[in-house]
Design a protein around this motif. Structure first.
Motif, PDB file in Angstrom:
ATOM      1  N   ALA A   1       0.832  -1.087   0.058  1.00 37.07           N
ATOM      2  CA  ALA A   1      -0.039   0.654   0.479  1.00 37.07           C
ATOM      3  C   ALA A   1       0.885   1.067  -0.145  1.00 37.07           C
ATOM      4  O   ALA A   1       0.771   2.367  -0.823  1.00 37.07           O
ATOM      5  CB  ALA A   1      -1.204   0.328   1.434  1.00 37.07           C
ATOM      6  N   ALA A   2       1.867   1.332   0.626  1.00 35.18           N
ATOM      7  CA  ALA A   2       2.558   2.449   1.340  1.00 35.18           C
ATOM      8  C   ALA A   2       3.636   2.385  -0.515  1.00 35.18           C
ATOM      9  O   ALA A   2       3.643   3.579  -0.864  1.00 35.18           O
ATOM     10  CB  ALA A   2       4.132   2.271   2.083  1.00 35.18           C
ATOM     11  N   ASN A   3       3.966   1.545  -0.760  1.00 36.80           N
ATOM     12  CA  ASN A   3       4.743   1.819  -2.426  1.00 36.80           C
ATOM     13  C   ASN A   3       3.934   2.287  -3.749  1.00 36.80           C
ATOM     14  O   ASN A   3       3.966   2.745  -3.932  1.00 36.80           O
ATOM     15  CB  ASN A   3       4.992   0.369  -2.993  1.00 36.80           C
ATOM     16  N   THR A   4       2.194   2.057  -3.044  1.00 32.65           N
ATOM     17  CA  THR A   4       1.823   1.829  -4.460  1.00 32.65           C
ATOM     18  C   THR A   4       0.921   3.881  -4.153  1.00 32.65           C
ATOM     19  O   THR A   4       1.158   3.930  -5.216  1.00 32.65           O
ATOM     20  CB  THR A   4       0.028   1.051  -4.291  1.00 32.65           C
ATOM     21  N   ILE A   5       0.876   4.300  -3.457  1.00 34.22           N
ATOM     22  CA  ILE A   5       0.937   5.741  -2.711  1.00 34.22           C
ATOM     23  C   ILE A   5       2.373   6.828  -2.816  1.00 34.22           C
ATOM     24  O   ILE A   5       1.950   7.562  -4.271  1.00 34.22           O
ATOM     25  CB  ILE A   5       0.562   5.913  -0.910  1.00 34.22           C
ATOM     26  N   ALA A   6       3.074   5.815  -3.035  1.00 38.22           N
ATOM     27  CA  ALA A   6       4.782   6.608  -3.340  1.00 38.22           C
ATOM     28  C   ALA A   6       4.436   7.000  -5.062  1.00 38.22           C
ATOM     29  O   ALA A   6       4.988   7.729  -5.751  1.00 38.22           O
ATOM     30  CB  ALA A   6       5.286   6.294  -3.199  1.00 38.22           C
ATOM     31  N   ALA A   7       4.033   5.479  -6.022  1.00 37.28           N
ATOM     32  CA  ALA A   7       4.150   5.767  -6.256  1.00 37.28           C
ATOM     33  C   ALA A   7       3.443   6.757  -7.856  1.00 37.28           C
ATOM     34  O   ALA A   7       3.573   7.358  -9.372  1.00 37.28           O
ATOM     35  CB  ALA A   7       3.595   4.102  -7.376  1.00 37.28           C
ATOM     36  N   ILE A   8       1.461   6.891  -6.828  1.00 34.58           N
ATOM     37  CA  ILE A   8       0.886   8.201  -7.320  1.00 34.58           C
ATOM     38  C   ILE A   8       1.695   8.793  -7.340  1.00 34.58           C
ATOM     39  O   ILE A   8       1.552   9.687  -7.888  1.00 34.58           O
ATOM     40  CB  ILE A   8      -0.249   7.739  -6.625  1.00 34.58           C
ATOM     41  N   ALA A   9       2.563   9.408  -5.866  1.00 38.66           N
ATOM     42  CA  ALA A   9       2.887  10.534  -5.779  1.00 38.66           C
ATOM     43  C   ALA A   9       3.552  10.808  -6.871  1.00 38.66           C
ATOM     44  O   ALA A   9       3.725  12.414  -6.389  1.00 38.66           O
ATOM     45  CB  ALA A   9       2.862  10.373  -4.706  1.00 38.66           C
ATOM     46  N   ASN A  10       4.217  10.318  -7.093  1.00 40.35           N
ATOM     47  CA  ASN A  10       5.378  10.399  -8.418  1.00 40.35           C
ATOM     48  C   ASN A  10       5.108  10.290  -9.274  1.00 40.35           C
ATOM     49  O   ASN A  10       6.213  10.733 -10.269  1.00 40.35           O
ATOM     50  CB  ASN A  10       6.557   9.042  -7.748  1.00 40.35           C
ATOM     51  N   SER A  11       3.759   9.903 -10.083  1.00 42.76           N
ATOM     52  CA  SER A  11       3.324  10.149 -11.086  1.00 42.76           C
ATOM     53  C   SER A  11       3.348  11.308 -12.143  1.00 42.76           C
ATOM     54  O   SER A  11       3.188  11.349 -13.110  1.00 42.76           O
ATOM     55  CB  SER A  11       2.095   9.202 -11.074  1.00 42.76           C
ATOM     56  N   GLY A  12       3.148  12.057 -11.795  1.00 37.42           N
ATOM     57  CA  GLY A  12       3.579  13.864 -12.364  1.00 37.42           C
ATOM     58  C   GLY A  12       1.809  14.047 -12.513  1.00 37.42           C
ATOM     59  O   GLY A  12       1.660  14.717 -13.361  1.00 37.42           O
ATOM     60  N   MET A  13       0.973  13.888 -11.460  1.00 33.93           N
ATOM     61  CA  MET A  13      -0.239  14.504 -11.227  1.00 33.93           C
ATOM     62  C   MET A  13      -0.188  15.497 -10.953  1.00 33.93           C
ATOM     63  O   MET A  13      -1.387  16.808 -11.374  1.00 33.93           O
ATOM     64  CB  MET A  13      -0.502  13.773  -9.732  1.00 33.93           C
ATOM     65  N   GLY A  14       0.647  17.028 -10.512  1.00 30.74           N
ATOM     66  CA  GLY A  14       0.338  18.042 -11.128  1.00 30.74           C
ATOM     67  C   GLY A  14      -0.414  18.738 -12.163  1.00 30.74           C
ATOM     68  O   GLY A  14      -0.331  20.002 -12.199  1.00 30.74           O
ATOM     69  N   ALA A  15       0.393  17.252 -13.309  1.00 29.77           N
ATOM     70  CA  ALA A  15       0.178  17.585 -15.103  1.00 29.77           C
ATOM     71  C   ALA A  15      -1.883  18.426 -14.732  1.00 29.77           C
ATOM     72  O   ALA A  15      -2.281  18.763 -16.033  1.00 29.77           O
ATOM     73  CB  ALA A  15       0.875  16.984 -15.494  1.00 29.77           C
ATOM     74  N   LEU A  16      -2.262  17.190 -13.932  1.00 31.56           N
ATOM     75  CA  LEU A  16      -3.239  17.215 -14.035  1.00 31.56           C
ATOM     76  C   LEU A  16      -4.451  18.830 -13.246  1.00 31.56           C
ATOM     77  O   LEU A  16      -5.714  17.919 -13.112  1.00 31.56           O
ATOM     78  CB  LEU A  16      -3.645  16.106 -13.159  1.00 31.56           C
ATOM     79  N   TYR A  17      -4.286  19.509 -13.413  1.00 37.92           N
ATOM     80  CA  TYR A  17      -4.298  21.045 -12.830  1.00 37.92           C
ATOM     81  C   TYR A  17      -4.333  21.891 -13.679  1.00 37.92           C
ATOM     82  O   TYR A  17      -3.899  23.047 -13.805  1.00 37.92           O
ATOM     83  CB  TYR A  17      -3.509  21.188 -11.453  1.00 37.92           C
ATOM     84  N   GLY A  18      -4.653  21.674 -14.816  1.00 39.97           N
ATOM     85  CA  GLY A  18      -4.307  22.627 -16.577  1.00 39.97           C
ATOM     86  C   GLY A  18      -5.581  23.471 -16.592  1.00 39.97           C
ATOM     87  O   GLY A  18      -6.306  23.381 -15.498  1.00 39.97           O
ATOM     88  N   PRO A  19      -5.454  24.017 -17.342  1.00 42.07           N
ATOM     89  CA  PRO A  19      -6.067  25.779 -17.437  1.00 42.07           C
ATOM     90  C   PRO A  19      -7.964  24.763 -17.078  1.00 42.07           C
ATOM     91  O   PRO A  19      -7.877  24.133 -18.301  1.00 42.07           O
ATOM     92  CB  PRO A  19      -6.036  26.123 -18.438  1.00 42.07           C
ATOM     93  N   GLY A  20      -8.926  25.032 -17.260  1.00 40.86           N
ATOM     94  CA  GLY A  20     -10.536  25.369 -17.519  1.00 40.86           C
ATOM     95  C   GLY A  20     -10.097  24.113 -15.821  1.00 40.86           C
ATOM     96  O   GLY A  20     -11.539  23.326 -15.486  1.00 40.86           O
ATOM     97  N   THR A  21      -9.175  23.395 -15.260  1.00 37.54           N
ATOM     98  CA  THR A  21      -9.933  22.358 -13.345  1.00 37.54           C
ATOM     99  C   THR A  21     -10.134  22.622 -12.564  1.00 37.54           C
ATOM    100  O   THR A  21      -9.994  22.043 -11.592  1.00 37.54           O
ATOM    101  CB  THR A  21      -8.796  21.542 -13.968  1.00 37.54           C
TER     102      THR A  21
END
Length: 155
Positions: free
Chosen positions: A65-85
């Protein structure tokens, strides 16, 4: 070992760049849905860790579970805060406050702290020490709350 770390760093950089390119091709509502799915999956895995800390401790489950959380945290999710979101789109609701988009330096610091806490939890969980996991899990929860307190609207 150095070779493995170097190739991991190169691989992570490629994933982050690919994530940003992929996210820019998505509609704003798709970005919101995908980031919410990522946070939901992290939350589910945090729930598994919490259950293990409160009951019978299964080090393998906690590590996974901890490694899954770390993988998602490191996945570049910041890119999903684009214009219009920054706002609801039709039936797709977002809980992000518009202030997030106005304070990117602070958000970047909070995101860095979150990723560091997630990475630390994964590392500690791999060691199997329940007390150390409990401490690292608390640190991760604090990192989550630091961002939620400032930039997440109430449900």
């Amino acid at each position: 070992m150095k070779r493995m770390l170097a190739s991991s760093a190169v691989g992570l950089a490629a994933v982050v760049l690919a994530s940003a390119a992929f996210a820019s091709d998505l509609k704003p509502e798709e970005q919101i849905q995908i980031r919410q799915a990522g946070y939901s999956f992290m939350g589910w895995n945090m729930g598994k860790i919490k259950a293990n800390l409160q009951g019978e401790y299964n080090a393998d489950q906690v590590s996974a579970a901890a490694n899954t959380i770390a993988a998602i945290a490191n996945s570049g999710m910041g890119a999903l805060y684009g214009p219009g979101t920054d706002k609801d789109i039709g039936d797709v609701k977002t809980y992000v406050k518009p202030e997030l988009f106005e304070n990117m330096e602070d958000v970047g610091r909070l995101a860095h702290d979150f990723v560091a806490a997630a990475d630390n939890l994964a590392s500690v969980a791999d060691g199997g020490d329940k007390a150390a996991v409990k401490s690292a899990f608390g640190d991760l929860g604090a990192a989550c709350k630091a961002c939620h307190k400032k930039y997440r609207a109430d449900d």
